[in-house]
Design an enzyme around this catalytic site. Sequence first.
Site, PDB file in Angstrom:
ATOM      1  CB  CYS A  76      -7.112  -3.028  31.799  1.00 56.17           C
ATOM      2  SG  CYS A  76      -5.721  -2.454  30.838  1.00 56.17           S
ATOM      3  CG  HIS A 167      -9.929  -3.881  27.976  1.00 57.54           C
ATOM      4  ND1 HIS A 167     -10.481  -2.825  28.663  1.00 57.54           N
ATOM      5  CD2 HIS A 167      -8.609  -3.642  27.917  1.00 57.54           C
ATOM      6  CE1 HIS A 167      -9.542  -1.966  28.993  1.00 57.54           C
ATOM      7  NE2 HIS A 167      -8.380  -2.435  28.547  1.00 57.54           N
ATOM      8  CD  GLU A 169     -13.986  -3.926  28.979  1.00 56.35           C
ATOM      9  OE1 GLU A 169     -13.591  -5.016  29.442  1.00 56.35           O
ATOM     10  OE2 GLU A 169     -13.248  -2.934  28.850  1.00 56.35           O
TER      11      GLU A 169
END
Length: 192
Positions: A76, A167, A169
């Site tokens: 990002c 994302h 994560e």
Amino acid sequence: MTVIGVLGLQGAVGEHLKQLQSCGVDAVVVKKAEQLQDIDGLIIPGGESTAIRNLMDRYGFVEPLKSFEQPIFGTCAGMVLLANELSGTEESHLQRINIRVKRNASGRQKDSFEAALEVKGLEEPYHAVFIRAPYVEETGDGVEVLATYDGQVVAAKEGNILVSAFHPELTDDHRFLQLFIDMVNSSKLTVV
Ligand code: GLN
């Protein structure tokens, strides 16, 4: 043991550390440019790219990251920072991957959304989380497109540089991060 750093200036640092640890990797927060010598790869997290850039300037990260030879994964805002070019009048930052990126490009879509993506190298669809996401407007020579959403490139790779507009994560699915860990491990094998 493979050591992967997460640039700890601003943004989703803790989430990346946790995911790296659950993949069995030694994960460290990188707050000083000297630490770049001790890691096998680096993640530049999502957050606010302008804020991260200002802190990179303040803590002397720009030149060391332009010449960092190990793999880098930008998610990002990290993708915005790694791009060779930004759309419009904005100046680019690290210029490590031959793509042009449009910031906050979700356009008519909601600020945040989730989507199941076909990702090159993954057998089953990957559930991706987008938050005020950029996308890749144009890819140049040497860039491999790994995923698209709605006709737009949202993950790509060139040499040692991996980027995603989403994302990884923020999900329990570690497969996309594992693609980066594999890049780091194979680059370790080639540097003797
Ligand atoms: N829109 C942000 C930027 O360009 C990135 C958003 C994110 O990292 N989730 O800085």
